[in-house]
Design an enzyme around this catalytic site. Structure first.
Site, short mmCIF file in Angstrom:
data_model
loop_
_atom_site.label_atom_id
_atom_site.label_comp_id
_atom_site.label_asym_id
_atom_site.label_seq_id
_atom_site.Cartn_x
_atom_site.Cartn_y
_atom_site.Cartn_z
N ASN A 144 0.83 -1.14 0.09
CA ASN A 144 0.04 0.17 -0.07
C ASN A 144 0.80 1.27 0.02
O ASN A 144 1.74 1.60 0.90
CB ASN A 144 -1.01 -0.09 1.17
CG ASN A 144 -1.86 1.25 1.15
OD1 ASN A 144 -1.42 2.39 0.97
ND2 ASN A 144 -3.24 0.87 1.60
N HIS A 193 0.92 6.34 1.87
CA HIS A 193 1.91 7.31 2.49
C HIS A 193 2.62 7.88 1.74
O HIS A 193 3.23 9.22 2.09
CB HIS A 193 2.70 6.33 3.73
CG HIS A 193 1.98 6.02 4.79
ND1 HIS A 193 0.51 6.18 4.79
CD2 HIS A 193 2.43 5.56 6.12
CE1 HIS A 193 0.25 5.86 6.20
NE2 HIS A 193 1.49 5.53 6.82
N HIS A 236 -5.75 3.59 -1.71
CA HIS A 236 -7.09 4.11 -1.34
C HIS A 236 -7.26 5.31 -1.97
O HIS A 236 -6.73 6.19 -1.44
CB HIS A 236 -7.00 4.08 0.15
CG HIS A 236 -8.20 4.15 0.76
ND1 HIS A 236 -8.39 3.98 2.19
CD2 HIS A 236 -9.63 4.66 0.45
CE1 HIS A 236 -9.72 4.31 2.50
NE2 HIS A 236 -10.47 4.60 1.25
N ARG A 261 -9.57 7.88 -1.39
CA ARG A 261 -10.55 8.38 -0.36
C ARG A 261 -11.48 9.58 -1.03
O ARG A 261 -10.85 10.39 -1.72
CB ARG A 261 -9.79 8.97 0.75
CG ARG A 261 -9.18 8.03 1.58
CD ARG A 261 -8.56 8.23 3.03
NE ARG A 261 -9.52 8.66 3.79
CZ ARG A 261 -9.54 7.75 4.87
NH1 ARG A 261 -8.87 6.87 5.01
NH2 ARG A 261 -10.53 7.99 5.95
N ARG A 276 -7.20 12.75 0.61
CA ARG A 276 -6.19 13.44 1.48
C ARG A 276 -4.79 12.78 1.12
O ARG A 276 -3.76 13.45 1.25
CB ARG A 276 -6.62 13.03 2.97
CG ARG A 276 -6.36 11.56 3.30
CD ARG A 276 -6.37 11.35 4.58
NE ARG A 276 -7.64 11.69 5.26
CZ ARG A 276 -7.97 10.73 6.29
NH1 ARG A 276 -7.02 9.88 7.01
NH2 ARG A 276 -9.30 11.02 6.91
N GLU A 334 -8.61 0.54 -2.86
CA GLU A 334 -9.49 0.46 -1.77
C GLU A 334 -10.35 1.50 -1.95
O GLU A 334 -10.14 2.47 -2.35
CB GLU A 334 -8.59 0.55 -0.58
CG GLU A 334 -8.01 -0.44 -0.10
CD GLU A 334 -7.05 -0.18 1.02
OE1 GLU A 334 -7.25 0.98 1.88
OE2 GLU A 334 -6.14 -0.93 1.38
N THR A 386 -7.84 3.37 8.22
CA THR A 386 -9.20 2.55 8.39
C THR A 386 -9.05 1.88 9.58
O THR A 386 -8.46 1.06 9.91
CB THR A 386 -9.22 1.54 7.19
OG1 THR A 386 -8.67 2.21 5.89
CG2 THR A 386 -10.51 1.03 7.13
N GLU A 409 -10.98 -9.73 2.91
CA GLU A 409 -9.51 -9.29 3.70
C GLU A 409 -9.73 -9.14 5.03
O GLU A 409 -10.75 -8.11 5.48
CB GLU A 409 -8.95 -7.88 2.92
CG GLU A 409 -7.88 -7.38 3.78
CD GLU A 409 -7.28 -6.22 3.05
OE1 GLU A 409 -7.48 -5.97 1.99
OE2 GLU A 409 -6.36 -5.58 4.05
N HIS A 429 -3.63 -4.85 7.64
CA HIS A 429 -3.79 -3.72 8.59
C HIS A 429 -2.79 -3.82 9.81
O HIS A 429 -2.78 -4.99 10.49
CB HIS A 429 -5.12 -3.48 9.25
CG HIS A 429 -5.34 -2.02 9.56
ND1 HIS A 429 -4.89 -1.40 10.67
CD2 HIS A 429 -5.82 -0.87 8.54
CE1 HIS A 429 -5.20 -0.07 10.61
NE2 HIS A 429 -5.70 0.07 9.42
N1 PXP Z 1 -5.86 -3.36 4.19
C1 PXP Z 1 -6.64 -2.14 4.22
C2 PXP Z 1 -8.01 -2.63 3.60
C3 PXP Z 1 -6.32 -0.68 4.58
O1 PXP Z 1 -7.26 -0.07 4.60
C4 PXP Z 1 -5.05 -0.52 5.10
C5 PXP Z 1 -4.66 0.79 5.48
O2 PXP Z 1 -4.70 1.63 4.41
C6 PXP Z 1 -3.99 -1.70 4.95
C7 PXP Z 1 -4.46 -3.11 4.71
C8 PXP Z 1 -2.72 -1.45 5.36
O3 PXP Z 1 -2.76 -1.25 6.77
P1 PXP Z 1 -1.12 -0.59 7.29
O4 PXP Z 1 -0.74 0.53 6.63
O5 PXP Z 1 -1.37 -0.72 8.72
O6 PXP Z 1 -0.24 -1.77 6.92
#
Ligand code: PXP
Length: 237
Positions: free
Chosen positions: A7, A10, A43, A45, A49, A70, A101, A151, A190
């Site tokens: 992901n 960031h 994602h 949003r 953001r 996402e 999330t 997921e 997550h």
């Molecule tokens: N899976 C989903 C559905 C998420 O919303 C997120 C955070 O954006 C992640 C995985 C990844 O989480 P983390 O950034 O804590 O690794």
């Protein structure tokens, strides 16, 4: 061994801090691929953001592995998803005031909207995953909606310690079995880090892990490719 979804939200967060052009998530995606990412996750949003519409368009053209978008069940974003046609969409809850999330999507409470979103995305040819807490009612509702994958939200596991963490792991294992019995693909994510990922990666039939914060945080120190490769090695169990 599970696929690794990286992901890269960031990267866009840092860019948006100055509303400039760097760092570019498109570059980050290419480097993540070089490090062995199997999936690039972003994602989009509603408040934009971090990831912007331009990022999604360019990533759709340039990502050569699977692109996982996402999104919340919001009309405008669903329309963008159906036009862009990523390989996979993961439906997540979204609250403006949240930092990330915070919990799984409540598909029991929001059944009609989620059902409609699943159908709309599938009609556009998109593989649909639902981001859920490890809860039987939620998983059964996902199966009734004919979701392609679930997921599992691993936040409670990631935040727990010792015996509590083992209990959270057992919940994930049992939920994983149920998801597979109901013929859906099993994903998780997550809060996963190089330190806590292995027990989750070992869950039977784990197909995809989505990891953002920890990989990007380590990438700042050791570089993107190396941070992705390191995580790939950890999940090769
Ligand atoms: N899976 C989903 C559905 C998420 O919303 C997120 C955070 O954006 C992640 C995985 C990844 O989480 P983390 O950034 O804590 O690794």
């Amino acid at each position: 061994m599970p696929e690794l979804g990286v992901n890269i939200d960031h990267i866009a967060t840092v860019r948006q801090a100055r509303k400039t052009y760097e760092p570019d998530p498109v570059w980050a995606a290419a480097l993540a691929e070089l490090g062995g990412a199997d999936v690039i996750t972003v994602h989009l949003r509603e408040d934009r953001r971090h990831i912007q519409d331009r990022d999604l368009r360019l990533l759709r053209e340039t990502v050569t592995v699977k692109l996982n978008l996402e999104l919340a069940c919001v009309g405008e974003i669903l329309d963008i998803a159906c036009q862009t046609k990523p390989h996979q969409a993961t439906l997540v809850p979204e609250r403006r005031e949240e930092v990330t999330t915070e919990g799984g999507l409540d598909v029991v409470k929001h059944r009609p909207e989620v059902q409609q979103a699943v159908r709309k995305l599938q009609d556009a040819g998109v593989f649909v995953s639902l981001f859920l807490d490890p809860d039987d009612d939620q998983i059964e509702a996902a199966a009734q909606m004919e979701a392609d994958a679930v997921e599992l939200h691993t936040g409670s596991y990631a935040n727990a310690q010792g015996a509590d963490q083992q209990q959270e792991l057992q919940k994930l294992i049992r939920a994983g079995e149920k998801i597979r019995q109901l013929n859906m693909q099993l994903h998780a994510g997550h809060g996963l880090t190089v330190r806590n990922v292995q027990p989750v990666a070992r869950i039977a039939d784990m197909h995809e892990l989505n990891i953002g914060h920890s990989i990007i945080a380590r990438a700042l120190m050791i570089g993107m490719e190396r941070a992705v490769r390191e995580m790939k090695e950890r999940i090769s169990v």
